[in-house]
Design a protein around this motif. Structure first.
Motif, short mmCIF file in Angstrom:
data_model
loop_
_atom_site.label_atom_id
_atom_site.label_comp_id
_atom_site.label_asym_id
_atom_site.label_seq_id
_atom_site.Cartn_x
_atom_site.Cartn_y
_atom_site.Cartn_z
N ALA A 243 0.82 -1.07 0.07
CA ALA A 243 -0.02 0.09 -0.04
C ALA A 243 0.90 1.33 -0.03
O ALA A 243 0.49 2.35 -0.64
CB ALA A 243 -0.89 -0.06 1.28
N MET A 244 1.82 1.21 0.72
CA MET A 244 2.96 2.45 0.81
C MET A 244 3.77 2.64 -0.61
O MET A 244 3.83 3.65 -1.14
CB MET A 244 3.94 1.91 1.67
N VAL A 245 3.74 1.46 -1.31
CA VAL A 245 4.57 1.60 -2.64
C VAL A 245 3.77 2.02 -3.77
O VAL A 245 4.08 2.53 -4.74
CB VAL A 245 5.30 -0.04 -2.88
N ALA A 246 2.54 1.68 -3.64
CA ALA A 246 1.52 1.83 -4.84
C ALA A 246 1.70 3.24 -5.18
O ALA A 246 1.77 3.55 -6.37
CB ALA A 246 0.11 1.37 -4.58
N PRO A 247 1.59 4.08 -4.52
CA PRO A 247 1.75 5.75 -4.85
C PRO A 247 2.96 5.89 -5.31
O PRO A 247 3.04 6.96 -6.33
CB PRO A 247 1.26 6.50 -3.77
N VAL A 248 4.05 5.40 -4.75
CA VAL A 248 5.47 5.72 -5.22
C VAL A 248 5.54 5.26 -6.66
O VAL A 248 6.07 5.80 -7.39
CB VAL A 248 6.52 4.98 -4.50
N MET A 249 5.03 3.96 -7.01
CA MET A 249 5.17 3.47 -8.44
C MET A 249 4.48 4.50 -9.55
O MET A 249 4.75 4.79 -10.63
CB MET A 249 4.58 2.06 -8.44
N GLU A 250 3.30 4.98 -8.90
CA GLU A 250 2.53 5.98 -10.04
C GLU A 250 3.25 7.28 -10.06
O GLU A 250 3.45 7.67 -11.04
CB GLU A 250 1.07 6.38 -9.10
N GLN A 251 3.96 7.68 -9.08
CA GLN A 251 5.06 8.88 -9.09
C GLN A 251 6.06 8.67 -10.17
O GLN A 251 6.68 9.53 -10.88
CB GLN A 251 5.22 9.37 -7.72
N LEU A 252 6.71 7.31 -9.83
CA LEU A 252 7.52 7.22 -10.63
C LEU A 252 7.35 7.01 -12.21
O LEU A 252 8.24 7.50 -13.01
CB LEU A 252 8.21 5.84 -10.01
N ALA A 253 6.33 6.59 -12.34
CA ALA A 253 5.79 6.60 -13.80
C ALA A 253 5.87 7.73 -14.34
O ALA A 253 5.98 8.09 -15.40
CB ALA A 253 4.65 5.47 -14.07
N ALA A 254 5.14 8.77 -13.64
CA ALA A 254 4.90 9.98 -14.09
C ALA A 254 6.21 10.68 -14.17
O ALA A 254 6.23 11.78 -15.17
CB ALA A 254 3.99 10.84 -12.99
#
Length: 399
Positions: free
Chosen positions: A85-96
């Motif tokens: 759950a902590m990593v999910a938004p990080v991956m979204e930011q990384l993709a952006a």
């Protein structure tokens, strides 16, 4: 107190080693070769046995980013896992952050210890059949505390309600939630993760290499930059571009000001030669001081900023009889004897524990106050760190 070194799993020890508008060519200029040097690839070769168990990107995979991106991250995740759950938004930011360089693939690995994780995996796939996998993923992770401790019936009702809130056809959603098609889709990923004996979640494969270390935005940004750095690596050792009988100074322009280092070409000709060669190639331009520990050292020289990067070659230690007996000494960082690359550090104080292990190849002769004013940051602590101060340029003066 060394540089970080890449092993197959990227689970590494910290060592003391430590970018870029002007890109190096990846090929040294002509001249007599530097002795005591060997070419060393930046990244290990993926294990073919493990690769065979993790399929390449599939047509029905859930992805962010261009299909032809040079870097692919495959993530195996569990909806009931707090770290996922902590990593999910990080991956979204990384993709952006890397819209052209990165393809992120999301796959399921619901753990048996998490009783509602399988249901949520089914729910995400049912939502995907209506074109809203990532919308459902975000809701499930963001509200993990609302369903993780519930019984199966309550969790099911909760996720159906969320499907309605997302504008899905809830009748179709419920049918798909129980369908064999959805169950088989999740089971396929689960079988892959089980066959590969993944130790837990979240678990990443980055261009085929397994990774389960720092998954903060800073940490993953450094890893992406490391993979990008591979294109800049040299395929041969540098030529000898200095005369050990001459004197050399390096003038650093940084985001905090300027300082000057006298280089010990007579005592450490290999280290000085490599440094001068790389500086003239622009290797150090815009490179961060990625590790700054007040009272100890400031470390730089890795264009990726990850602490893992290097120029693609190692060279042997020199001048190891010299003592770390004062501030301002500049030395090569390494991961053991004869593993010097491009990372270096500058001491803030005497450091007897470093004696004999590192090549001292210079000393700050002007602007030590600038070095002392660099922003403290310790990558070993993990998480998101303050922005690093950068080397803007390094100019070599030969006398």
């Amino acid at each position: 107190m060394i540089k970080r070194v890449l092993f197959l799993t990227f689970i590494l020890a910290f060592l003391l080693t430590a970018c870029q508008p002007q890109k190096s060519t990846g090929q040294p200029v002509s001249g007599p070769p530097m002795e005591g040097c060997s070419v060393t690839p930046l990244l290990p070769t993926p294990d073919p046995t493990l690769q065979a168990k993790i399929p390449p990107v599939q047509a029905d995979d859930h992805t962010r980013g261009p299909k032809n991106a040079p870097i692919t991250i495959i993530e195996y995740s569990d909806f009931q896992c707090p770290y996922c759950a902590m990593v999910a938004p990080v991956m979204e930011q990384l993709a952006a952050r890397y819209p052209d360089d990165l393809l992120i693939v999301n796959r399921h690995f619901p753990l048996s210890t998490h009783p509602n994780s399988l249901l949520m995996a089914y729910a995400s796939e049912a939502a995907a059949l209506q074109g809203k996998f990532y919308e459902m993923e975000k809701v499930i992770f963001a509200s993990q505390d609302q369903w993780a401790g519930s019984d199966a019936e309550t969790a099911r009702k909760w996720v159906i309600d969320q499907a309605g809130a997302l504008g899905l056809d809830t009748t179709r959603f419920e049918t798909d939630l129980d369908s064999q098609k959805v169950k088989d889709r999740v089971q396929r990923n689960l079988d892959e993760a089980t066959a590969a004996q993944l130790p837990g979640t979240p678990f990443l494969f980055i261009n085929g290499l397994p990774y389960q270390s720092d998954m903060s935005l800073d940490g993953l940004t450094g890893i992406v930059e490391l993979f990008k750095l591979e294109k800049r690596q040299y395929t041969a050792c540098p030529p000898m571009v200095i005369d050990p009988k001459k004197q050399y100074e390096a003038s650093f322009e940084t985001s905090k000001g300027a300082f000057t280092v006298k280089l010990y070409a007579d005592k450490a000709p290999l280290a000085v030669n490599s440094f001068v060669f790389l500086a003239r190639e622009g290797w150090f331009n815009n490179v961060p001081f990625h590790r700054v520990l007040p009272g100890f050292v400031a470390q730089a020289g890795d264009p990726s900023g990850s602490g893992y990067g290097g120029p693609g070659y190692f060279f042997k230690n020199e001048n190891t009889e010299a003592k770390f007996d004062r501030e301002g000494l500049m030395a090569m960082a390494n991961a053991g004897p004869d593993t010097n690359g491009s990372q270096f550090f500058i001491t803030y104080a005497p450091a007897d524990n470093l004696n004999g292990g590192y090549t001292i190849f210079g000393e700050v002769i002007n602007g030590m106050d600038v070095v002392k004013n660099l922003t403290p940051r310790d990558p070993q602590q993990g998480g998101n760190l303050p922005p690093a101060d950068k080397i803007l340029t390094v100019t070599i003066v030969e006398k």
